[in-house]
Design a protein around this motif. Structure first.
Motif, PDB file in Angstrom:
ATOM      1  N   PRO A 190       0.781  -1.230   0.000  1.00 10.46           N
ATOM      2  CA  PRO A 190       0.000   0.000   0.000  1.00 10.46           C
ATOM      3  C   PRO A 190       0.816   1.285   0.000  1.00 10.46           C
ATOM      4  O   PRO A 190       0.284   2.338  -0.259  1.00 10.46           O
ATOM      5  CB  PRO A 190      -0.819  -0.111   1.286  1.00 10.46           C
ATOM      6  N   SER A 191       2.115   1.227   0.249  1.00 12.33           N
ATOM      7  CA  SER A 191       2.893   2.455   0.342  1.00 12.33           C
ATOM      8  C   SER A 191       3.670   2.772  -0.930  1.00 12.33           C
ATOM      9  O   SER A 191       4.508   3.655  -0.945  1.00 12.33           O
ATOM     10  CB  SER A 191       3.872   2.361   1.517  1.00 12.33           C
ATOM     11  N   GLU A 192       3.399   2.077  -2.025  1.00 18.64           N
ATOM     12  CA  GLU A 192       4.143   2.300  -3.259  1.00 18.64           C
ATOM     13  C   GLU A 192       3.513   3.387  -4.112  1.00 18.64           C
ATOM     14  O   GLU A 192       2.302   3.496  -4.217  1.00 18.64           O
ATOM     15  CB  GLU A 192       4.213   1.010  -4.071  1.00 18.64           C
ATOM     16  N   LEU A 193       4.362   4.176  -4.739  1.00 20.50           N
ATOM     17  CA  LEU A 193       3.941   5.203  -5.682  1.00 20.50           C
ATOM     18  C   LEU A 193       4.308   4.725  -7.074  1.00 20.50           C
ATOM     19  O   LEU A 193       5.394   4.170  -7.278  1.00 20.50           O
ATOM     20  CB  LEU A 193       4.651   6.526  -5.377  1.00 20.50           C
ATOM     21  N   LYS A 226      12.366  10.007 -12.946  1.00 19.23           N
ATOM     22  CA  LYS A 226      13.460  10.346 -12.046  1.00 19.23           C
ATOM     23  C   LYS A 226      12.892  10.547 -10.652  1.00 19.23           C
ATOM     24  O   LYS A 226      11.834  11.156 -10.493  1.00 19.23           O
ATOM     25  CB  LYS A 226      14.121  11.627 -12.554  1.00 19.23           C
ATOM     26  N   LEU A 227      13.573  10.035  -9.667  1.00 17.92           N
ATOM     27  CA  LEU A 227      13.170  10.187  -8.272  1.00 17.92           C
ATOM     28  C   LEU A 227      14.246  10.965  -7.543  1.00 17.92           C
ATOM     29  O   LEU A 227      15.413  10.551  -7.527  1.00 17.92           O
ATOM     30  CB  LEU A 227      12.981   8.823  -7.610  1.00 17.92           C
ATOM     31  N   LEU A 248      14.039   0.239  -5.099  1.00 21.19           N
ATOM     32  CA  LEU A 248      13.531  -0.142  -6.399  1.00 21.19           C
ATOM     33  C   LEU A 248      12.874  -1.506  -6.288  1.00 21.19           C
ATOM     34  O   LEU A 248      13.452  -2.427  -5.723  1.00 21.19           O
ATOM     35  CB  LEU A 248      14.675  -0.192  -7.415  1.00 21.19           C
ATOM     36  N   ASP A 249      11.679  -1.631  -6.812  1.00 18.23           N
ATOM     37  CA  ASP A 249      10.967  -2.900  -6.793  1.00 18.23           C
ATOM     38  C   ASP A 249      11.696  -3.882  -7.695  1.00 18.23           C
ATOM     39  O   ASP A 249      11.860  -3.646  -8.885  1.00 18.23           O
ATOM     40  CB  ASP A 249       9.531  -2.685  -7.276  1.00 18.23           C
TER      41      ASP A 249
END
Length: 117
Positions: free
Chosen positions: A80-83, A98-99, A108-109
């Motif tokens: 639930p905390s992924e953007l 870019k982050l 990174l997933d």
């Protein structure tokens, strides 16, 4: 112009197409074949206070969202905390992403796959 909807997905479980989602633009007004620059700023100020701003080509695009950082959540995969960035029912090319972290950390997933065809 496209008649699609643009917005934050899963704000209180609502998609951008849902008229009850207040963080959406309907219609989205994006033109096919046009290159856009989207800038999204996410600020977590406290455990229960965050904000998200989105601008398109240097101009405000979506209404500002503020609230509990767990509210805009896509929990289908248990994270639930992924953007993330996405597009539904259309072809889209993300040329780059870019982050920039001002504080905190990100990972990174490892399950990321290329959608290039």
């Amino acid at each position: 112009m496209s008649g699609g909807d643009s917005g934050l997905d899963q704000v209180n479980g609502l998609s951008p197409a849902d008229a009850r989602n207040p963080i959406a633009v309907r219609p989205g007004g994006l033109e096919n074949g046009h290159r856009y620059q989207l800038f999204v700023s996410v600020r977590v100020n406290a455990d229960d206070d965050a904000s998200i701003d989105a601008s398109l080509d240097g101009k405000p695009y979506l209404p500002q969202w503020t609230g509990n950082p767990t509210t805009p959540s896509h929990d289908d995969d248990g994270h639930p905390s992924e953007l993330g960035l996405g597009a539904n029912n259309c072809g889209v090319t993300f040329r780059s992403a870019k982050l920039d972290m001002l504080s905190g950390s990100a990972t990174l997933d490892s399950d990321l796959t290329s959608a290039s065809r």
